[in-house]
Every structure is written in C-alpha cells, then in structure tokens.
Enzyme design. Structure first.
Site, mmCIF file in Angstrom:
data_model
loop_
_atom_site.group_PDB
_atom_site.id
_atom_site.type_symbol
_atom_site.label_atom_id
_atom_site.label_comp_id
_atom_site.label_asym_id
_atom_site.label_seq_id
_atom_site.Cartn_x
_atom_site.Cartn_y
_atom_site.Cartn_z
ATOM 1 N N ARG A 175 0.854 -1.185 0.000
ATOM 2 C CA ARG A 175 0.000 0.000 0.000
ATOM 3 C C ARG A 175 0.888 1.233 0.000
ATOM 4 O O ARG A 175 1.680 1.455 0.921
ATOM 5 C CB ARG A 175 -0.906 -0.004 1.239
ATOM 6 N N GLU A 231 -6.469 8.886 6.228
ATOM 7 C CA GLU A 231 -6.667 9.578 7.500
ATOM 8 C C GLU A 231 -7.139 11.025 7.334
ATOM 9 O O GLU A 231 -6.480 11.966 7.789
ATOM 10 C CB GLU A 231 -5.378 9.544 8.326
ATOM 11 N N HIS A 283 -2.316 11.201 0.492
ATOM 12 C CA HIS A 283 -1.769 11.016 1.833
ATOM 13 C C HIS A 283 -1.128 12.332 2.270
ATOM 14 O O HIS A 283 0.087 12.431 2.454
ATOM 15 C CB HIS A 283 -0.764 9.862 1.849
ATOM 16 N N ASN A 340 -6.472 2.493 10.146
ATOM 17 C CA ASN A 340 -5.121 2.611 10.685
ATOM 18 C C ASN A 340 -5.240 2.592 12.202
ATOM 19 O O ASN A 340 -5.760 3.537 12.798
ATOM 20 C CB ASN A 340 -4.470 3.910 10.220
ATOM 21 N N GLU A 400 -2.856 0.196 8.399
ATOM 22 C CA GLU A 400 -1.634 0.544 9.136
ATOM 23 C C GLU A 400 -1.736 -0.014 10.545
ATOM 24 O O GLU A 400 -2.793 0.050 11.170
ATOM 25 C CB GLU A 400 -1.429 2.060 9.250
ATOM 26 N N TYR A 416 -3.494 2.082 16.010
ATOM 27 C CA TYR A 416 -2.271 2.098 16.804
ATOM 28 C C TYR A 416 -2.532 1.905 18.289
ATOM 29 O O TYR A 416 -1.955 1.031 18.925
ATOM 30 C CB TYR A 416 -1.509 3.415 16.574
#
Length: 439
Positions: free
Chosen positions: A81, A170, A125, A293, A352, A295
C-alpha cells in the site's frame, strides 16, 4: 514458541502487506517536474518539524524503489500500500500533467506485479499541491472537483493494473492537525475552516469514488481512516463530553457521512452552513472496504485553548507506553475492529499498524515484535468474534519521515541509514516474514 497465522484462525486468502506514503519515503522533492506540496512548505517553517527535517530526500524511494520491491518480495509481503503524489503528477494540482511523474508510478507498479506483489494505491496522503492551497485548498469546494479530476487521471493511467484503491488516508488526522490544531500542514487553527475542510474532503472522496468506479473495471475502493477507541481522561461529565466530541471529530466525521449518509450529531450543526443540496448523496457512494489505521486507544479532555474546546488527554499513569509515548493496549485492536464492524458493516482492512521507537538498539527491535505479535493476535480475536477483517498492512516497510517527528521516530521493520540510504531488515522484519511464510 512461534506463532503461525493458521494457529490464530486467519483464512488462507488473508492478505498480508506493508504500507508507506509518498512524502514520507519518495524524496526527489524537486526532481523531474514535481511541484511543491503543503508539507514542503510546512517543513520550511521554523521549529515545526523536529531537527528541521524535511522530506526532500526521505528514503530516496523514487530512485531505489526496485531495491525496496525486492526487499518486500524477500519478506514474502503479498501487497504494497503506497500513495500517489498529487504534486508529482499534477505539479499545480490541475492543468498540465507531468509525464515523468506518471512514468515513475508505471515503473513502480510494474515492478510490484513482476514480483507477485499486489499494488494498493492511495490517491491522497496529505500532500496537497501548494498551488491549490493558494486557491483555498481544502476550505474551497473547488478542490473536491480538482481531486475528482486527479482521480480520473490516475484511474485512466493505472487502472489496467491497479484494482485496489484508497481515496484519502486519515482525513480526520490531516484535517484536525492541519486546520484545528495547527500542528501539521497547512498550519491553521480555525474552527470554521476546519468544518469547511471536513466537508470538502468528504466531497472529494465521493467524487473520487465515482471516477474510479467509472474508469476502473472491477475496482475495489475504500477510504482509509484513523479510528481508535476514544476514552475520557477522567470519569467526570466534562471529560465524558469532551471524549464524545473528540470521538466524532476523530472517528466519525468521515465514515459516518461516507457510509451512513449523515454527519454525527455534535458536528452536524457546525458543518451544516457548508452543505449544499445533494452533497450528502455525493459523499455517500458505495464502497467495498473500510481501511483502518490502528495504533492505540486515545484519551480526551476539555481544553479551552483548542478551537473545539477539547483535545488529547493523558492515558492512565499505570498504562504501558511505547517509546514515542503511545499507550500499549493490544486488546484495543479487537475492541476497535468490532466497533467498526458493528457500525459500518463493511469488510475491514487494517491498512496501518505499527510501533514507533526513538531509541532502538541496533536492529534488535524486540518491543516492535512484541507489539505486532500482540496486535495481530487481538485482530484474530476480532475475526473470531465476527468482524469481517480481510487483510493487514504493517506500518511501515521502512523507517521514514514521520511528519512533525522528522527522522527521530522510527516505525519501519527495515532500518534505513539516512546518511547512506542503506536498508537493513530488523528482527521485526524477519519475524513478520516468518509469520507470513509459516501461516
């Protein structure tokens, strides 16, 4: 004891990949006709990026992509990606096309396919062409139309080989940091401008979906969201309300209108002045997957200095943290995926997931291995509990330019010596390769 994907219940066709983004790895910022982006401009501002770092060279992926594709093949990565750089293809964001920029992605895509690696292209991005920002950027509705034109250009050029497309990476982080907090490009902190930017980004997503759908037969399309559990810093009414608002700003401002056709209630009134008849229908277009994504969980608290009156809070004192200060709570992956599954009812791709460090001891990044192992196991728990998860992309293939953190924060499974550009797989890369192979 080694853990295999099969032991965790992943199906044989589960997709294992790696992610990067254009501005963070490509470099060649002033080569072959590329125009400046808002991040090129932001990096020139005093004290905005650690150590005065810029993305001018980054990982030099523009010249070393063949080596990086070979690395992916050696690791057994099945999908890559990456993002297309809008200012590399259209230096002024619209108008004249830069053939040298287009040819670079031809070479990259062909190199991936030659090695059996599936290209997953993201249109945006965070690197808005500076020329478009000068015309209003994401606060101008015109930018949504220019983005649709850019999407059509990419679809016509690469759609014969690229079937998996992300529209925007995002959008919540880009818009909050860029238009509400002022922490990232274009360094604005204004509530009304942030509300306008949210709506324009959503319109851009919808226009891009329509362009891709019309021009790429068999296209599989999604948007890529930073979506994390959002919790109050303290159990008091002001903190609970701040967390509810921050959850809408961070997690729901984009997927709600894109998938459910309406803005979340706390934001709707602020965005309503910029909504024209038919806009929500233009935004809510059929898509094929939800990119997340993930985290760490977030904590929110009231903050009168922020334009929305809320911002980040502190995690509990006893919560473990990574070297970059992010909470370590593997169970949050399962919680997050199930929340997304229940609300949006789309196949999910983890686009991600990774561990940031500022003090790695050589290549022995065992904390990253521990993080990846635990988060992948939590993802397996979500799959077992009913979440329709189809793939996982580690962030990141390479140590790279980490936005405001410059080169001081490392997320790569491959070490990059930024002085020599030598790549060396870390312990985490070998672990990930073994995990994919044995699975």
């Amino acid at each position: 004891m080694r853990t295999k994907a099969a032991d965790l219940g992943f199906p044989p066709d589960f997709l294992w990949g790696a992610s990067t983004s254009a501005y963070q790895v490509e470099g060649a910022a002033k080569e072959d006709g590329r125009g400046p982006s808002i991040w090129d401009t932001f990096c020139t501002l005093k004290d905005r990026v650690d150590h005065g770092d810029t993305g001018d060279v980054a990982c030099d992926h523009y010249h070393r992509y063949r080596d990086d594709v070979r690395l992916m093949a050696d690791l057994g990565v099945r999908a890559y990606r990456f993002s297309l750089a809008w200012p590399r293809l259209l230096p002024r964001g619209k108008g004249a096309v830069n053939e040298k920029g287009l040819a670079f992605y031809d070479r990259l895509i062909d190199s991936l396919l030659e090695r059996g690696i599936e290209p997953w292209a993201c249109l945006y991005h965070w690197d808005l062409p500076q020329a478009l920002h000068d015309l209003g950027g994401w606060t101008s509705r015109d930018t949504a139309g220019w983005f649709a034109d850019y999407a059509a250009l990419c679809a016509r050029r690469y759609g014969d080989r690229v079937k998996h497309w992300g529209t925007i990476n995002e959008p919540s982080v880009h818009s909050i940091f860029g238009y509400a907090f002022g922490w990232g490009a274009p360094s604005i902190a204004d509530r009304s401008m942030h509300a306008r930017a949210i709506h324009t980004l959503n319109l851009a997503h919808g226009g891009a979906v329509d362009a891709l759908r019309a021009l790429v037969p068999g296209a599989s399309i999604g948007c890529i969201h930073s979506h994390q559990p959002c919790r109050p810093e303290r159990d008091d009414p002001a903190c609970v309300e701040a967390a509810a608002l921050f959850d809408e700003l961070w997690n729901r401002a984009f997927p709600d209108p894109q998938i459910l056709g309406a803005y979340p209630p706390r934001l709707a009134e602020a965005i309503e002045p910029y909504v024209q008849p038919g806009d929500l229908a233009r935004i809510c277009r059929p898509i094929d997957w939800f990119g997340v994504n993930h985290y760490a969980p977030m904590y929110a608290a009231p903050n009168p200095d922020m334009v929305w009156g809320c911002g980040f809070g502190a995690p509990p004192d006893d919560m473990p943290r990574s070297d970059v200060g992010w909470p370590l709570e593997p169970a949050a992956m399962r919680e997050n995926l199930l929340t997304i599954h229940r609300r949006y009812r789309l196949p999910i791709v983890v686009t991600e997931n990774g561990y940031g460090s500022k003090s790695e001891a050589g290549l022995a990044d065992t904390p990253r291995v521990d993080y990846l192992r635990a988060n992948i196991a939590s993802m397996a728990d979500a799959l077992h509990d009913g979440a329709d998860v189809r793939g996982y992309f580690v962030w990141s293939l390479l140590d790279n330019f980490e936005w405001g953190g410059g080169y001081g924060s490392r997320f790569g499974i491959v070490h990059v010596d930024f002085a020599t550009q030598v790549r060396t797989p870390k312990v985490s890369a070998r672990w990930y390769a073994d995990f994919i192979r044995r699975g």
